[in-house]
Design a protein around this motif. Structure first.
Motif, mmCIF file in Angstrom:
data_model
loop_
_atom_site.group_PDB
_atom_site.id
_atom_site.type_symbol
_atom_site.label_atom_id
_atom_site.label_comp_id
_atom_site.label_asym_id
_atom_site.label_seq_id
_atom_site.Cartn_x
_atom_site.Cartn_y
_atom_site.Cartn_z
ATOM 1 N N ALA A 165 -5.800 -12.213 2.152
ATOM 2 C CA ALA A 165 -4.831 -11.528 2.681
ATOM 3 C C ALA A 165 -4.282 -10.670 1.206
ATOM 4 O O ALA A 165 -4.044 -10.142 1.765
ATOM 5 C CB ALA A 165 -4.242 -12.667 1.508
ATOM 6 N N GLY A 166 -5.465 -10.410 0.005
ATOM 7 C CA GLY A 166 -5.548 -9.946 -0.847
ATOM 8 C C GLY A 166 -6.226 -8.396 -0.338
ATOM 9 O O GLY A 166 -5.631 -7.040 -0.995
ATOM 10 N N SER A 167 -6.733 -8.535 0.849
ATOM 11 C CA SER A 167 -7.381 -7.373 1.167
ATOM 12 C C SER A 167 -6.684 -6.511 2.180
ATOM 13 O O SER A 167 -6.460 -5.646 2.861
ATOM 14 C CB SER A 167 -8.520 -7.043 2.244
ATOM 15 N N TRP A 223 3.779 -14.338 10.068
ATOM 16 C CA TRP A 223 3.860 -14.340 9.687
ATOM 17 C C TRP A 223 3.603 -13.738 8.860
ATOM 18 O O TRP A 223 4.444 -13.329 7.406
ATOM 19 C CB TRP A 223 4.778 -15.682 9.504
ATOM 20 N N LEU A 224 2.230 -14.584 7.806
ATOM 21 C CA LEU A 224 2.712 -14.575 6.209
ATOM 22 C C LEU A 224 1.591 -13.247 6.312
ATOM 23 O O LEU A 224 2.443 -11.969 4.769
ATOM 24 C CB LEU A 224 1.525 -15.114 5.874
ATOM 25 N N ALA A 225 1.510 -12.656 7.701
ATOM 26 C CA ALA A 225 0.879 -11.047 7.081
ATOM 27 C C ALA A 225 2.240 -10.084 7.059
ATOM 28 O O ALA A 225 1.892 -8.854 6.298
ATOM 29 C CB ALA A 225 -0.488 -10.654 8.209
ATOM 30 N N ILE A 226 2.982 -10.407 7.335
ATOM 31 C CA ILE A 226 4.307 -9.199 7.802
ATOM 32 C C ILE A 226 4.966 -9.278 6.606
ATOM 33 O O ILE A 226 5.596 -8.269 5.598
ATOM 34 C CB ILE A 226 5.350 -9.547 8.981
ATOM 35 N N MET A 263 -3.449 -7.369 2.119
ATOM 36 C CA MET A 263 -2.172 -6.498 1.155
ATOM 37 C C MET A 263 -3.228 -4.702 0.292
ATOM 38 O O MET A 263 -2.263 -3.758 0.731
ATOM 39 C CB MET A 263 -2.034 -7.021 -0.614
ATOM 40 N N VAL A 264 -4.084 -4.735 0.384
ATOM 41 C CA VAL A 264 -4.433 -3.393 0.089
ATOM 42 C C VAL A 264 -4.221 -2.153 0.992
ATOM 43 O O VAL A 264 -3.983 -0.878 1.714
ATOM 44 C CB VAL A 264 -5.942 -3.225 -0.681
ATOM 45 N N VAL A 265 -5.204 -2.779 2.098
ATOM 46 C CA VAL A 265 -4.484 -1.974 4.077
ATOM 47 C C VAL A 265 -3.111 -1.673 4.406
ATOM 48 O O VAL A 265 -2.903 -0.378 4.514
ATOM 49 C CB VAL A 265 -5.696 -3.177 4.978
ATOM 50 N N SER A 266 -2.425 -2.810 3.736
ATOM 51 C CA SER A 266 -0.932 -2.992 4.658
ATOM 52 C C SER A 266 -0.255 -1.385 3.217
ATOM 53 O O SER A 266 1.182 -0.911 4.327
ATOM 54 C CB SER A 266 -0.401 -4.050 4.311
ATOM 55 N N ILE A 267 -1.100 -1.557 2.471
ATOM 56 C CA ILE A 267 0.167 -0.785 1.318
ATOM 57 C C ILE A 267 -0.557 0.919 2.263
ATOM 58 O O ILE A 267 0.138 0.919 2.678
ATOM 59 C CB ILE A 267 -0.786 -0.223 -0.061
ATOM 60 N N ILE A 268 -1.279 1.141 2.049
ATOM 61 C CA ILE A 268 -1.523 2.534 3.230
ATOM 62 C C ILE A 268 -1.100 2.359 4.749
ATOM 63 O O ILE A 268 -0.477 3.493 4.963
ATOM 64 C CB ILE A 268 -3.413 3.014 2.701
ATOM 65 N N PHE A 269 -1.070 1.190 5.088
ATOM 66 C CA PHE A 269 -0.682 1.320 6.908
ATOM 67 C C PHE A 269 1.050 1.859 6.696
ATOM 68 O O PHE A 269 1.632 2.588 7.583
ATOM 69 C CB PHE A 269 -0.791 0.140 6.715
ATOM 70 N N ALA A 270 1.285 1.198 5.494
ATOM 71 C CA ALA A 270 2.757 0.615 5.518
ATOM 72 C C ALA A 270 2.918 2.462 5.111
ATOM 73 O O ALA A 270 4.401 3.169 5.652
ATOM 74 C CB ALA A 270 3.773 0.183 5.066
#
Length: 354
Positions: A201-203, A176-179, A205-212
């Motif tokens: 969590a910080g890592s 949930w926190l990751a989502i 955030m960076v990865v999820s920006i690219i992924f999203a």
């Protein structure tokens, strides 16, 4: 001196050919289909008109003798029953061994005609149920559960009120926190308090920006293509595993089989296009000029002819090997081509593809 001698010989040969042709009436075998040959009392078609222009310029007298097929006409030529063959005669390496050809007056090829229908609702959303999308979703869920697990491991001792010691509940909280982190929703109900938790969590955030960003772009692209798409077939690769109609015993049958396309052999182009309009086949594959002529004669905005060309071959006039006519015919064909007369004839019969 050599130049003048060569010029004299050339003039002599041309004069001899012209005189020979004028002394006798040439017997011209006429064979092939529309738009090159339209049999009748007054034959018409691309091949007929081009040959007539050649004959007029050279003042050759001739008469047409109709044959049911190009093969029959070439057999008559081989047995010296006629002086030449006019029609959509393909210039092949095998035929050149037994006869002479003029230079090509038309460059032909196989082409693909398909429907231009707009997709229905199911076809628009079908890409979202593809195996590739399901695999992508599975990978996303796996990565999400991995990040959730790492967050739970890092936070469960320092923040038991947020991350339960029970694995399923704790990992669920981490996911949930990751989502909410990936979606930048930021409810604030869950947050890491340990150093490792914040690094994870910080890592993420960076990865999820690219992924999203990639995921949203892919979905938008799929929506755009499915909304603006159609049923057009632009190359033979798109037909692999599908059905295509063509004429029986034509070279296109072997061509379709070589590319894994199920060929539906019919007796006429009209039958082929009927199958296409009824949705029983995905395309019609045959010689480009014949397809263009059919489309021009039966105008429909729902049909599309692909620009891809296959099995390119030239159409020419066939002569016996010992002919004296081929050379002068080639000179005249070049003159007609340079004056755009052949192109005008072709455009008259089959129009343009634009």
């Amino acid at each position: 001196m050599k130049h003048f001698a060569f010029l004299f010989i050339q003039i002599f040969l041309v004069s001899a050919v012209t005189a020979y042709a004028q002394e006798k009436q040439l017997k011209v075998a006429l064979a092939g289909g529309q738009p090159f040959v339209i049999q009748g009392k007054n034959p018409q078609g691309i091949a007929v008109e081009v040959w007539d222009q050649v004959a007029v310029k050279n003042r050759w007298d001739y008469k047409f003798i109709a044959y049911p097929s190009v093969h029959a006409a070439l057999s008559a030529l081989d047995s010296n029953q006629v002086d030449l063959v006019v029609g959509p005669v393909s210039i092949t390496s095998e035929r050149v061994l037994h006869m002479r050809f003029s230079q090509p007056y038309y460059q032909s090829s196989l082409a693909i005609v398909s429907r231009f229908d707009k997709p229905n609702i199911w076809e628009k959303i079908r890409p979202f149920f593809s195996i590739n999308l399901l695999i992508a979703v599975a990978i996303f869920v796996f990565i999400l559960s991995l990040v959730g697990t790492l967050l739970w491991i890092a936070e469960r001792e320092a923040s038991p009120e947020q991350f339960s010691h029970k694995p399923l509940e704790g990992i669920g909280t981490g996911m949930w926190l990751a989502i909410v982190t990936m979606s930048t929703t930021g409810y604030g109900d869950k947050a890491p308090i340990t150093l490792w938790g914040r690094i994870i969590a910080g890592s993420w955030m960076v990865v999820s920006i690219i992924f999203a960003t990639s995921m949203v772009a892919g979905i938008a692209s799929t929506l755009t293509l499915s909304g603006m798409g159609d049923h057009t077939i632009k190359n033979i690769e798109q037909l692999t595993g599908k059905k295509a109609a063509t004429l029986s015993a034509s070279p296109s049958v072997d061509f379709l089989n070589e590319h894994g396309v199920k060929s539906v052999e019919l007796e006429s182009l009209a039958d082929c296009f009927k199958k296409l309009s009824e949705g029983e086949v995905d395309a019609v594959v045959y010689d480009r000029p014949q397809l263009l002529y059919y489309l021009k004669s039966n105008q429909s905005k729902k049909l599309y002819i692909a620009k891809a060309a296959y099995y390119k071959q030239g159409y020419g006039f066939a002569f016996p090997r010992n002919t004296t006519l081929a050379h002068q015919t080639n000179i005249t064909l070049l003159e007609l081509s340079e004056n755009d007369e052949i192109d005008r004839t072709v455009r008259h019969w089959i129009g343009t593809e634009e």
